[in-house]
Scaffold this motif. Structure first.
Motif, mmCIF file in Angstrom:
data_model
loop_
_atom_site.group_PDB
_atom_site.id
_atom_site.type_symbol
_atom_site.label_atom_id
_atom_site.label_comp_id
_atom_site.label_asym_id
_atom_site.label_seq_id
_atom_site.Cartn_x
_atom_site.Cartn_y
_atom_site.Cartn_z
ATOM 1 N N ARG A 134 -3.753 -7.277 -8.414
ATOM 2 C CA ARG A 134 -3.208 -8.490 -7.831
ATOM 3 C C ARG A 134 -2.762 -9.437 -8.952
ATOM 4 N NH1 ARG A 134 -4.222 -10.385 -2.420
ATOM 5 N NH2 ARG A 134 -5.371 -8.492 -1.881
ATOM 6 N N ARG B 228 -2.724 1.539 -5.399
ATOM 7 C CA ARG B 228 -2.967 0.100 -5.423
ATOM 8 C C ARG B 228 -2.621 -0.465 -6.793
ATOM 9 N NH1 ARG B 228 -6.788 -3.813 -6.679
ATOM 10 N NH2 ARG B 228 -6.776 -5.501 -5.169
ATOM 11 N N LEU C 85 2.217 -6.981 -1.877
ATOM 12 C CA LEU C 85 0.788 -6.852 -1.608
ATOM 13 C C LEU C 85 0.238 -5.699 -2.445
ATOM 14 C CD1 LEU C 85 0.268 -7.475 2.214
ATOM 15 C CD2 LEU C 85 0.330 -9.070 0.318
ATOM 16 N N PRO C 86 -1.023 -5.800 -2.855
ATOM 17 C CA PRO C 86 -1.578 -4.798 -3.776
ATOM 18 C C PRO C 86 -1.419 -3.363 -3.266
ATOM 19 C CG PRO C 86 -3.115 -6.611 -3.505
ATOM 20 C CD PRO C 86 -1.989 -6.880 -2.560
ATOM 21 N N ARG C 87 -1.609 -3.170 -1.971
ATOM 22 C CA ARG C 87 -1.534 -1.794 -1.495
ATOM 23 C C ARG C 87 -0.250 -1.537 -0.716
ATOM 24 N NH1 ARG C 87 -4.812 2.841 -0.960
ATOM 25 N NH2 ARG C 87 -3.215 4.432 -1.187
ATOM 26 N N ALA C 88 0.818 -2.266 -1.070
ATOM 27 C CA ALA C 88 2.120 -1.955 -0.489
ATOM 28 C C ALA C 88 2.605 -0.593 -0.984
ATOM 29 C CB ALA C 88 3.123 -3.037 -0.857
ATOM 30 N N THR C 89 2.077 -0.187 -2.112
ATOM 31 C CA THR C 89 2.553 1.014 -2.792
ATOM 32 C C THR C 89 1.573 2.180 -2.651
ATOM 33 O OG1 THR C 89 1.570 -0.032 -4.698
ATOM 34 C CG2 THR C 89 3.958 -0.158 -4.516
ATOM 35 N N GLY C 90 1.998 3.340 -3.078
ATOM 36 C CA GLY C 90 1.189 4.544 -2.964
ATOM 37 C C GLY C 90 -0.142 4.431 -3.683
#
Lengths: 245, 245, 245, 245, 245, 245
Positions: B78, B75, B68-73
């Motif tokens: 997509r 963004r 998901l785009p904001r799974a990470t620190g």
């Protein structure tokens, strides 16, 4: 006497919950459920704006909506693999962004960008209205975060109000509120209504799926919708309040 | 004496949980957590096989990994919007599929297809190993489901074993098990190891990020990894048992 | 007693040749053959770095691997015409680039970029290992060229060592070195090993194609591979020496 | 007293013309003008249906909307060259198709497909409503053509009614009918209304561009729109009559 | 007295060589050199035809032209990575295919397909004319191969003649034959001429790069070109003869 | 005695008309008809040049050609929807741009860009030659517009001449001028000729569709073409004159 599969009355929302603080990374986040429909909404705050907005002393708020492949009863192919976003996905992304921007004062936001991602984790009708309702909560948190970080001045009010959305439809001639998938496919008319917390309209999208609808039917649908978004507004405020306690 | 940020010993896994039955629609599903890394794995069972396999009396198992785009620190954009899947995403999707197929007897599966979707909801290092570990649980459930539906004969054994995976790495000269993001970026060598429940190797991918590693270091990494996947195997079995109780 | 189609012993490389100076335009070039596998490697040196590296006082080395449509027994469709690069192609391109960067001191390179193109002209197994082995020769030449042009200071040592790669596999239970296509498709386990000229590991990618492998099998494969890359290192050095005579 | 740039009263349509028989090739065609907005609509009738509809004894009607690069005041880049269709284009194409299908009995159409192409040759606001209004005329002609060719039985009535569309909006607090570009960009609320020839609603899409609208404003907009589509219905019928004389 | 950089006379070809049997896999192959321009041409023969030709009792011949990234003085980005084929590449692919089909009797070929791949390995002007000239040799070999395999009856004559191509141009007012890159960029007019072995025209593509050309200049260019392709025809025949000795 | 379907003599153009001032927005525009072939040409003038031309004190002229889906007898799918431009479309766009640039002094144009869009509204053979002929008229108007706006100095002469184009072909052994679709598909040889107003050649593209052509046939085709473009030149000048009256 209700004719609805889940025994709700025609003017009753499904069980709606909004759980904030879901993401460890995002500046705002909420998982919103309208019955079995679940949408993960995250707000990503970044300083700066897209190139076309630079130097205009305004911020930008946009949204992207998507569905996980197995959010639905049958797996749908992944849009990233197909190499393009469907018309439906784009249409809903645009709708969510537009709805949020209706209550954002982009000047007060300063040259900052907030992207709201709405990923449908489980779908059972009304995903776009759930997405808007949850997205606003994540947006409100991200703005509060930025104020806390002093990226936005404490006197600035980028958020001019709240936004909630709900679907309504006519099934077997009866207007009903908040349709699950099962009702949605049977609806003669399907309408999504986005309102402010004060009950004014931000967006109305009504489509005759099976047969045209008349003015009286339209009025009945709007009455249900406005009552529904009023309840959603309360749930949003409660979720935000709970998050700060 | 541990030098790890989270006070784990070098041979200790993060807190690992596998929650099954997560999805209302999928034939198998699990949310797997390796510390703050969370991956939603769903298995979609469909009768029939891709065109190129038709008439060969075999089934097919494949996997798709995504974040998901904001799974990470920060963004990330997509992949559906960019219009193509990154090399990294494809590489991991291929790895997950290959790992699962190593324990599937496609003849026993019959002409059926199982697609495993691994969507990273929150990322903190080790997403591909968590994905493999959770994907196997969802796969096992989907096969059990098909047996319950009598789509697969009860005597058939499409699953020939179990699969689990873990990352290991060398940090400041010390071999360590199950790296979170913070350790991953500092690792001189980074290795992902996939084993069967019996501890045999299915896949080894080791990369010298900072400086080449020698045979002794390799041996130390493999020892840690095999001990780690043994523990993951137990957690997988416990999750499957809990699901059927 | 060998059981190999081409009468090699299990620890014997195919006939390996590296012909430098192949291209009239490139700053470094080599055609490398591992038996019937032939890869054209060119190194393109340009001043400047990609945007994301600007101002960091470092250089960049990257690689692109591709196969001509009729390099193989059956023509494969052209990736440019299909409009996207396959997962396999991307995976190998990333592997080659990573392997080369493991022996490059990007600070010593200065703000310069070297792109290595590895185009498989004829394929018979082991194309990625041949590509890495040839790519390093082209890279070494390009760096020497830049030093000759005084783009890189003569005292700078951007190349910290050499890199070679070879495939190994288990066929009918026997570990073998440098598999041609015919053996590759029959292998139970397939492994690509990249080492430095000193014999340390840069990358290990081992996959159980048919059945899992145990630690003893892994050790046997690694022994073969390290002996193989030692010979390849000698051939690389001889090719570079010949080029300057 | 009108405040409109072109001196129209608030409830007055622009000069609307529909010229049929425009194309030498298409089974139905019309150039529709709403003031300076001009859209070429062609209907292409083909026997057979898309794969997903085969054997269901139904026909299919769909639409594609596009704008020539210099239909607008500033040239926009060509979607074919950019390699993808914008969200706006897809959204309008879907709207036009949905509006037309609302008055088509696909069973009566038989297994035949009609594609309506709406190409905006000159744009001055209201292109989607002009497109729907013209598209229906082209559709009606194509169905008549098919009946003349005895592809559709003479007793079949695939067309269950007519469809017309118009935009309305609130400018400086006043509801106005049929907005040209200049008014469209100033509108606080913008609404597109699609009705049947009988005045029932097929689609309502209202968006608060500047500030939310209330129920009274909504009612005023709908009154204007319904009166407008009634006039457009007359113009459509006149165009069809003229075409057969 | 010549004014050409390489001391050729104005009506002299560069050193032209055609080396057949280059590929271990292809049914026909040739590396053609026009001076420093080198093109690898492979012919892939497959039974069956594209879907649109099925059941018409005819074969199909098509071509794909491409350039390796570092075939040129400066590296160009890879079309597969960019995700699309340039207009230039498509234009030349179409030209090569058209030129070859002009001498193929597709009925005599039966329902078989031959794809000619022309990959420019090194470029120094005239790549398209070299490609056509080499492609025909690979094509002739593939047809001979199919006859040897009895896929084509020995009495069938799918090849009705030979094809060769050369570039001509006007430089400083003088018509010259077979331009290398250095002359090509300076040419006022640039023309590619494709002829049969008998000297009749298959394709003429002349472009005024700097200034329009008159009829006398055109005549001079055509005279040079026809004399050039006559020589190329001899070289083609010699290459085919050598291949069968 | 003519054998042509429309009773024209072999050296006769179809009815050619050029209607200027068609577009309300474009800086130059013309609808050109060659019989039933109709092309809308618009010229868009913008200040500034593409990035690769910046600071070189030159302007840029380019063209894009496209066909509406139902311009032809059977609807063709929309290139924007397919996601890529066909080889044919690119080839013609490049041809039109090249032809126009042959009569433009880009230094005199200053750092300005003119894009000519040629959209085929109805097709009946010769669309590319009609496009070139009409495009030049739109280009001339746009340059005149820029001079009127004083964006270009009145003394500058960016246009060094005029350009017109026509198709010729050999049908049943007879050379004929300006082929409609019906003749085009039957032609043994098909040639497009672009000339200046003085009758010099800018581009010649001749293709043997059915059988090679000899020098005498080529000469006959060129004679017809040059006579044809002379007439087209007169029609262009008359259209420009009429536009300014």
């Amino acid at each position: 006497m209700s004719t609805r599969a889940d025994n709700r009355s025609v003017d009753q929302l499904r069980n709606v919950t909004i759980e904030t603080g879901w993401s460890a990374h995002a500046e705002g986040s909420a998982v919103v459920s309208f019955g079995n429909t679940k949408v993960l909404c995250t707000a990503s705050f970044t300083e700066g704006v897209p190139r076309w907005l630079k130097g205009k002393n305004r911020g930008w708020v946009t949204a992207e909506y998507a569905m996980l492949p197995r959010a639905t009863g049958e797996r749908s192919s992944r849009e990233s693999v197909r190499g393009k976003v469907s018309g439906r996905t784009q249409e809903i992304s645009r709708l969510v962004g537009r709805a949020l921007r209706a209550v954002v004062d982009t000047k007060a936001l300063g040259e900052n960008t907030i992207v709201i991602d709405c990923d449908v984790i489980q779908a059972d009708g009304g995903t776009r209205t759930a997405a808007i309702t949850g997205a606003w909560v994540a947006l409100a948190q991200a703005i509060e975060w930025a104020r806390g970080q002093r990226i936005i001045r404490s006197s600035a009010k980028p958020l001019t109000g709240s936004v909630a959305a709900v679907s309504v439809g006519i099934i077997d001639g009866t207007a009903m509120l908040d349709l699950p998938y099962e009702e949605d496919v049977r609806a003669e008319t399907d309408m999504n209504v986005v309102t402010t917390g004060e009950g004014d309209f931000i967006e109305i999208q009504g489509t005759a799926e099976e047969q045209p609808f008349n003015r009286a039917e339209l009025d009945a649908l709007l009455d249900l919708a406005v009552a529904g978004t009023a309840q959603l507004t309360d749930i949003q405020q409660a979720a935000l309040t709970a998050a700060t306690e």
